[in-house]
Motif scaffolding. Structure first.
Motif, PDB file in Angstrom:
ATOM      1  N   TYR A  20       6.104  74.643  38.484  1.00 13.66           N
ATOM      2  CA  TYR A  20       7.083  75.286  37.599  1.00 13.66           C
ATOM      3  C   TYR A  20       7.537  76.655  38.113  1.00 13.66           C
ATOM      4  O   TYR A  20       8.673  77.051  37.871  1.00 13.66           O
ATOM      5  CB  TYR A  20       6.547  75.369  36.168  1.00 13.66           C
ATOM      6  CG  TYR A  20       6.572  74.011  35.502  1.00 13.66           C
ATOM      7  CD1 TYR A  20       7.743  73.521  34.941  1.00 13.66           C
ATOM      8  CD2 TYR A  20       5.450  73.205  35.474  1.00 13.66           C
ATOM      9  CE1 TYR A  20       7.796  72.266  34.358  1.00 13.66           C
ATOM     10  CE2 TYR A  20       5.486  71.943  34.892  1.00 13.66           C
ATOM     11  CZ  TYR A  20       6.667  71.479  34.339  1.00 13.66           C
ATOM     12  OH  TYR A  20       6.711  70.226  33.769  1.00 13.66           O
ATOM     13  N   MET A  26      10.598  79.175  37.781  1.00 14.09           N
ATOM     14  CA  MET A  26      10.235  79.862  36.538  1.00 14.09           C
ATOM     15  C   MET A  26       9.247  80.979  36.835  1.00 14.09           C
ATOM     16  O   MET A  26       8.758  81.106  37.958  1.00 14.09           O
ATOM     17  CB  MET A  26       9.604  78.870  35.545  1.00 14.09           C
ATOM     18  CG  MET A  26      10.538  77.820  35.041  1.00 14.09           C
ATOM     19  SD  MET A  26       9.694  76.761  33.836  1.00 14.09           S
ATOM     20  CE  MET A  26      11.005  75.612  33.451  1.00 14.09           C
ATOM     21  N   PHE A  46      12.151  80.670  32.353  1.00  8.39           N
ATOM     22  CA  PHE A  46      13.161  81.354  33.159  1.00  8.39           C
ATOM     23  C   PHE A  46      13.438  82.761  32.660  1.00  8.39           C
ATOM     24  O   PHE A  46      14.085  83.540  33.354  1.00  8.39           O
ATOM     25  CB  PHE A  46      14.458  80.546  33.188  1.00  8.39           C
ATOM     26  CG  PHE A  46      14.336  79.263  33.960  1.00  8.39           C
ATOM     27  CD1 PHE A  46      14.186  79.279  35.339  1.00  8.39           C
ATOM     28  CD2 PHE A  46      14.360  78.044  33.310  1.00  8.39           C
ATOM     29  CE1 PHE A  46      14.069  78.105  36.063  1.00  8.39           C
ATOM     30  CE2 PHE A  46      14.253  76.860  34.021  1.00  8.39           C
ATOM     31  CZ  PHE A  46      14.106  76.892  35.395  1.00  8.39           C
TER      32      PHE A  46
END
Length: 130
Positions: A20, A26, A46
């Motif tokens: 991720y 992110m 994000f």
């Protein structure tokens, strides 16, 4: 009201955090161990939790894998350019399960990637979302 987060149970927290953050881009927002309950929560997104919905990665220390079941569909992420996002994800070691291209029976450009636990993530163009 607002959407806060989506929780996913993961078998290997480090692999999931890597995916991720390093593959999708992110940020790891927070992480906390709960020794008495034998689990760890990690939140990725994000942007900060006060500005957008995030993903909660839940790692139960005694479980290394889960059955996803037939009810789960996918998480959708808007990206500026689906084709470029696929190339970046592939370059960073991500698994593309449906290459970028037009949606069947629609106008959106989309692709699908898969996280280390098999959860599907749809990448969508911002111009049209059918």
């Amino acid at each position: 009201m607002r959407l806060l987060h989506t929780m996913l149970r993961v078998g290997d927290l480090e692999k999931s955090i890597h995916f991720y953050t390093d593959v999708l881009g992110m940020q790891l927002l927070r992480r906390k161990d709960y020794p008495e309950g034998r689990f760890t929560l990690a939140f990725v997104g994000f942007d900060t939790e006060d500005k957008t919905a995030v993903i909660e990665l839940t790692h139960n220390w005694d479980t290394t894998e889960y059955e996803l079941g037939t009810a789960y569909g996918h998480i959708a992420i808007e990206v500026p350019d689906v084709y470029a996002a696929c190339e970046t994800i592939r370059k960073n070691g991500g698994k593309i399960t449906r290459e970028a291209g037009p949606m069947m029976h629609g106008n959106s450009i989309l692709a699908f990637v898969e996280d280390p636990d098999g959860y599907k993530i749809e990448l969508l163009s911002p111009s049209r979302q059918d």
